[in-house]
Design a protein around this motif. Structure first.
Motif, PDB file in Angstrom:
ATOM      1  N   MET A 197     -17.503  58.427   4.393  1.00  0.00           N
ATOM      2  CA  MET A 197     -18.164  57.210   3.925  1.00  0.00           C
ATOM      3  C   MET A 197     -18.569  57.322   2.460  1.00  0.00           C
ATOM      4  O   MET A 197     -18.509  56.346   1.702  1.00  0.00           O
ATOM      5  CB  MET A 197     -19.384  56.905   4.787  1.00  0.00           C
ATOM      6  CG  MET A 197     -19.055  56.573   6.232  1.00  0.00           C
ATOM      7  SD  MET A 197     -20.514  56.051   7.181  1.00  0.00           S
ATOM      8  CE  MET A 197     -20.829  54.433   6.454  1.00  0.00           C
ATOM      9  N   CYS A 198     -18.963  58.515   2.052  1.00  0.00           N
ATOM     10  CA  CYS A 198     -19.336  58.734   0.651  1.00  0.00           C
ATOM     11  C   CYS A 198     -18.129  58.603  -0.271  1.00  0.00           C
ATOM     12  O   CYS A 198     -18.231  58.033  -1.367  1.00  0.00           O
ATOM     13  CB  CYS A 198     -19.991  60.103   0.493  1.00  0.00           C
ATOM     14  SG  CYS A 198     -21.630  60.238   1.238  1.00  0.00           S
ATOM     15  N   ILE A 199     -16.993  59.122   0.159  1.00  0.00           N
ATOM     16  CA  ILE A 199     -15.767  59.012  -0.652  1.00  0.00           C
ATOM     17  C   ILE A 199     -15.396  57.549  -0.839  1.00  0.00           C
ATOM     18  O   ILE A 199     -15.063  57.103  -1.949  1.00  0.00           O
ATOM     19  CB  ILE A 199     -14.616  59.803   0.000  1.00  0.00           C
ATOM     20  CG1 ILE A 199     -14.922  61.304  -0.025  1.00  0.00           C
ATOM     21  CG2 ILE A 199     -13.295  59.514  -0.712  1.00  0.00           C
ATOM     22  CD1 ILE A 199     -13.947  62.151   0.775  1.00  0.00           C
ATOM     23  N   THR A 200     -15.457  56.771   0.249  1.00  0.00           N
ATOM     24  CA  THR A 200     -15.142  55.345   0.165  1.00  0.00           C
ATOM     25  C   THR A 200     -16.138  54.613  -0.730  1.00  0.00           C
ATOM     26  O   THR A 200     -15.754  53.762  -1.540  1.00  0.00           O
ATOM     27  CB  THR A 200     -15.137  54.712   1.567  1.00  0.00           C
ATOM     28  OG1 THR A 200     -14.155  55.354   2.371  1.00  0.00           O
ATOM     29  CG2 THR A 200     -14.841  53.224   1.506  1.00  0.00           C
ATOM     30  N   ALA A 201     -17.414  54.952  -0.604  1.00  0.00           N
ATOM     31  CA  ALA A 201     -18.436  54.309  -1.440  1.00  0.00           C
ATOM     32  C   ALA A 201     -18.210  54.615  -2.914  1.00  0.00           C
ATOM     33  O   ALA A 201     -18.369  53.739  -3.778  1.00  0.00           O
ATOM     34  CB  ALA A 201     -19.818  54.760  -1.007  1.00  0.00           C
TER      35      ALA A 201
END
Length: 332
Positions: A197-201
Motif C-alpha cells: 500500500m505504501c508503494i502504491t501511495a
C-alpha cells in the motif's frame, strides 16, 4: 530491600513494539521506585531455557511479568510459577486472529495458560475482546496501552548516514515514514504491514518520499517482488526500504507524516509515539488507536491516500496519559 518484580522478555535489537515496550517499562519502573529483576528469555545458547527455569525456581520476587507472545511458553512458565504461589502477569501484545479460527492445539494452550496466569494485560479493547472470546474471565483482564514515553537518548539518537543521504535534496517533497518488525504475508497472501500500500501511495502522491524501516525479512520472495515493483514504477529515488535496526523516534524530526497501514494490530506504539511528538499519524482501523490518529478502513487504498493528504495539513502534539504500573497493575 528485596526486588518485587521479575520481568521476562527481551530487549532491542531487534527494534519492535514488544522490545521497545519492555525497555521503556524498565525505565518507568525505575521512575516509580519499583525494584525489579530482568531475565532475557531469548538467548540463543543451547540449554538456555533450562538455565532460565532454574533461575525462576529460586527467584524471590512475588510477581512475574511475561512480555512475549508465546502461548506455549507462557502456559508452561505460568503453571510452574503457580506451584510456587507466584503471581504471573502476561502482556498480550498481539492476538492476530479470531479465537474460533485458531487450531485446536492453540486453543488448548490458551486454556492451559488461563489456568496459570493471574492477570492478562491487553493493550486495548480489541485484544480484550479476543481474550474474552477465548474464555478469559473479564476480571482477569486489565487494559494498559503499551505506549510509554521515549527517552531522550532515543529521541537524540544519530540518524544513519544512509537515511541522511536519502533525505538530502528532498526539497519540496513530503517525507512519509512507515515500519514493519518483519516483512511477511498472512495465510491469505496479504501483506501484514502494508508495504504494498505504501508503494502504491508513493506512486500516486508524486510529491512524497517514503522511508520504510524493516529490519527483518520473513518472506524474501515477496520482498524481492516489492523491490522489482519499486524499480518498475520508477520509485527508486523516492522509496527507501531501510533494513537495519533503528528506533523510529529519532526519525520523526525529519518526516512529515507517519503511516501504519497494517491489516492486524493490537494498538500501535509507533502511532502514539508520532502523535506525542507532534507528527501526524495515519493508521488502519483494525484496533483502538491513540487519540488524534487519522483512520482509514483496513486495506482501502483510496482512503489511505486521502488520509495521507489530509495529514499534511495537521500536526499538533497529543498528550497520552501514562498510567502508574506500581499502583494500578502490580497493586503495590
Amino acid at each position: 530491600m528485596d526486588k518485587q518484580i521479575l520481568l521476562l522478555g527481551t530487549l532491542p535489537p531487534p527494534v519492535g513494539g514488544v522490545t521497545i515496550h519492555t525497555k521503556r517499562l524498565m525505565n518507568e519502573l525505575r521512575k516509580e521506585n519499583v525494584l525489579y529483576s530482568f531475565i532475557d528469555i531469548r538467548p540463543r545458547k543451547k540449554l538456555a531455557f533450562v538455565f532460565i527455569l532454574g533461575k525462576l525456581f529460586i527467584c524471590k520476587e512475588k510477581i512475574i511479568h511475561y512480555q512475549l507472545n508465546n502461548w506455549k511458553e507462557s502456559a508452561v512458565l505460568a503453571n510452574l510459577m503457580r506451584l510456587r504461589k507466584k503471581r504471573f502477569i502476561s502482556t498480550i501484545h498481539s492476538f492476530p486472529v479470531e479465537y474460533k479460527e485458531l487450531k485446536i492445539s492453540s486453543k488448548w494452550l490458551i486454556r492451559l495458560a488461563n489456568h496459570g496466569i493471574s492477570c492478562f494485560v491487553a493493550p486495548g479493547e480489541t485484544i480484550k475482546k479476543r481474550l474474552l472470546d477465548a474464555g478469559i474471565k473479564e476480571e482477569k483482564i486489565k487494559i494498559f496501552h503499551t505506549f510509554l514515553p521515549p527517552s531522550g537518548e532515543e529521541i537524540h539518537e544519530d540518524i544513519p548516514e544512509e537515511i541522511n543521504e536519502y533525505l538530502r535534496g528532498s526539497g519540496n517533497f513530503k517525507i512519509i515514514l512507515a515500519n514493519a518488525y518483519k516483512l511477511y504475508l498472512n495465510s491469505n497472501g496479504e501483506d501484514i504491514y502494508g508495504l504494498d500500500m505504501c508503494i502504491t501511495a508513493c506512486k500516486r502522491i508524486e510529491y512524497t518520499k517514503f522511508i520504510f524501516v524493516c529490519p527483518l525479512i520473513g518472506d524474501r520472495i515477496y520482498y524481492e517482488k516489492c523491490l522489482r515493483q519499486i524499480k518498475k514504477e520508477g520509485l527508486s529515488d523516492r522509496f527507501l526500504i531501510y533494513r537495519k535496526n533503528i528506533s523510529l523516534v529519532c526519525l520523526f524530526k525529519e518526516v512529515d507524516v507517519f503511516v501504519r497501514p497494517t491489516i492486524t494490530d493490537s494498538y500501535g506504539i509507533s502511532v502514539a509515539e508520532a502523535l506525542s511528538l507532534g507528527i501526524p499519524a495515519v493508521a488502519s482501523d483494525v484496533c483502538e488507536r491513540a487519540p488524534g490518529a487519522l483512520l482509514f478502513p483496513k486495506g482501502n487504498q483510496e482512503e489511505f491516500i486521502k488520509r495521507i493528504e489530509e495529514a499534511f495539513n495537521t500536526g499538533e502534539k497529543h498528550s497520552i496519559k501514562i498510567r502508574n504500573y506500581k499502583r494500578e497493575l502490580y497493586d503495590m
